[in-house]
Design an enzyme around this catalytic site. Structure first.
Site, PDB file in Angstrom:
ATOM      1  N   GLY A  17      39.647  44.349  40.668  1.00 11.68           N
ATOM      2  CA  GLY A  17      38.888  43.289  41.544  1.00 11.68           C
ATOM      3  C   GLY A  17      37.868  43.895  42.269  1.00 11.68           C
ATOM      4  N   SER A  18      37.309  43.041  43.471  1.00  6.94           N
ATOM      5  CA  SER A  18      36.491  43.756  44.231  1.00  6.94           C
ATOM      6  C   SER A  18      37.063  44.601  45.395  1.00  6.94           C
ATOM      7  CB  SER A  18      35.482  42.401  44.990  1.00  6.94           C
ATOM      8  OG  SER A  18      36.780  41.507  45.610  1.00  6.94           O
ATOM      9  N   TYR A  19      38.483  44.498  45.469  1.00  5.88           N
ATOM     10  CA  TYR A  19      38.950  45.318  46.320  1.00  5.88           C
ATOM     11  C   TYR A  19      39.515  46.705  45.762  1.00  5.88           C
ATOM     12  CZ  TYR A  19      43.150  46.220  49.437  1.00  5.88           C
ATOM     13  OH  TYR A  19      44.044  46.765  50.290  1.00  5.88           O
ATOM     14  N   VAL A  21      41.096  48.943  41.961  1.00  5.79           N
ATOM     15  CA  VAL A  21      41.413  48.942  40.550  1.00  5.79           C
ATOM     16  C   VAL A  21      43.003  49.501  40.199  1.00  5.79           C
ATOM     17  CG1 VAL A  21      40.859  50.022  38.210  1.00  5.79           C
ATOM     18  CG2 VAL A  21      39.140  49.618  39.978  1.00  5.79           C
ATOM     19  N   VAL A  22      43.642  48.800  39.769  1.00  5.83           N
ATOM     20  CA  VAL A  22      45.220  49.049  39.528  1.00  5.83           C
ATOM     21  C   VAL A  22      45.277  49.896  38.100  1.00  5.83           C
ATOM     22  CG1 VAL A  22      47.194  48.106  39.479  1.00  5.83           C
ATOM     23  CG2 VAL A  22      45.704  47.232  40.725  1.00  5.83           C
ATOM     24  N   ASP A 164      47.995  35.250  52.035  1.00  6.84           N
ATOM     25  CA  ASP A 164      47.184  35.023  50.747  1.00  6.84           C
ATOM     26  C   ASP A 164      48.471  34.891  49.625  1.00  6.84           C
ATOM     27  OD1 ASP A 164      45.233  34.529  49.287  1.00  6.84           O
ATOM     28  OD2 ASP A 164      44.721  36.594  49.021  1.00  6.84           O
TER      29      ASP A 164
END
Length: 341
Positions: A17-19, A21-22, A164
């Protein structure tokens, strides 16, 4: 302790995501599977989100089966890695805290800073993917709502407001019973927007209570945000609203298509002409709007109907708190469930 020797072996990327990497990873010494989230600290926004997640997960003194567990957090600068602890006095950590507080990078931008979160590995994807790839199951719905109620009560007991909650942020760990039947376990994850309440918000000397801790930053995901969040004055009761959206959508399989990703997502909403409007936004425009629960021509236990209505009340004071909610969900589950799913 600072080390240049890697402790984990990254196997494959499982999310992005923009936040951050997993990755799926292996602990080199034991071979255990873990999830490792890598966050690049190249902007104040990323640093703030990362630190919020770290502060929330590291503030929890005990584990809960339905909340993602943080094994450790490692701060990397260039080729050196340092394990972080809550309240650390490490100069590297303090540089990140200063960046978050000032809203500007306060360390050498030529250095590569990363935060690595080592957490439970969940092999069943998220709640959306899990439920929407299977036939509706009353047993699964009952199990999931009990697990979600227990998780939220645990978080609020630990003074954490998630802010969230949505199916994308609820992960599935696939297990089996002794008889070999599937037994999925939910894990509430993604605490980047969470808030740890240290005081009541009204009296600094009063013990923390998430239902008295007032927040003003409007954040979350539109389709799960409570009316008061849109206005920027809310408490932990906003989490109750989000969970009401999730449970209602799960029970009746109410979905919508995300405009940006084109993914089908679980979520309740209001239809206005050809447009769908987030329920919280619609209630803000019309607080007296009557919710059609159930939305479809299916039976639903009267207690479940009433509970969902209360969770989705415009007035936060009319919603149950997380502790009452947990008890009521258990009572509903213990009765004969005659609502179709």
């Amino acid at each position: 302790m600072v080390s240049s020797q890697p402790k984990y072996e990254l196997i494959q990327e499982v999310g992005r995501g923009s936040y951050g990497v997993v990755y799926e990873a292996l602990v080199k010494r034991t071979g255990a599977r873990m999830a490792v989230k890598k966050i690049r600290c190249h902007s104040p926004e990323n640093v703030e989100l990362a630190l919020r997640e770290f502060w929330a997960l590291s503030s929890i003194q005990s584990q809960h089966p339905n909340v993602i567990h943080l094994e450790e957090c490692v701060l990397q600068r260039d080729d050196l890695a340092q394990r972080m602890s809550h309240g650390s006095s490490s100069p590297l950590y303090l540089e990140l805290v200063e960046t978050s507080l000032k809203g500007e990078i306060t360390f050498d931008p030529c250095c590569a800073y990363y935060l690595w979160f080592v957490m439970d590995f969940c092999d069943g994807g998220d709640m959306n993917a899990y439920l929407l790839s299977r036939k509706p199951s009353r047993k699964t719905n009952t199990s999931f709502m009990l697990q979600l109620g227990s998780a939220l009560a645990f978080l609020h007991r630990n003074q954490i407001i998630h802010r969230d909650l949505k199916p994308d942020n609820i992960l599935i760990s696939q297990g089996r019973t002794f008889a070999g039947t599937p037994e999925p376990t939910l894990k509430v994850a993604d605490f980047g927007l969470s808030k740890v309440c240290s005081t009541s918000g009204l009296n600094p000397e009063e013990p923390a209570s998430v239902n008295k801790c007032f927040l003003s930053t409007a954040c979350g995901t539109d389709f799960y945000m409570a009316p008061e969040v849109w206005e920027g004055h809310y408490t932990a009761k906003a989490d109750i609203f989000a969970l009401g959206i999730i449970i209602w959508a799960m029970v009746e399989r109410i979905t919508f298509v995300d405009v940006e990703t084109q993914k089908e997502l679980l979520g309740s909403y209001v239809q206005q002409g050809e447009e769908i409007v987030p329920l919280g936004e619609a209630l803000l425009e019309n607080p007296k709007m009557e919710l059609l629960i159930p939305a479809r021509m299916k039976s639903m236990n009267a207690g479940m109907k009433q509970l969902i209505r209360e969770m989705l009340s415009f007035n936060p004071q009319e919603r149950p708190d997380a502790f009452e909610l947990e008890l009521r969900l258990v009572r509903i589950a213990c009765r004969e469930l005659d609502w179709d799913t």
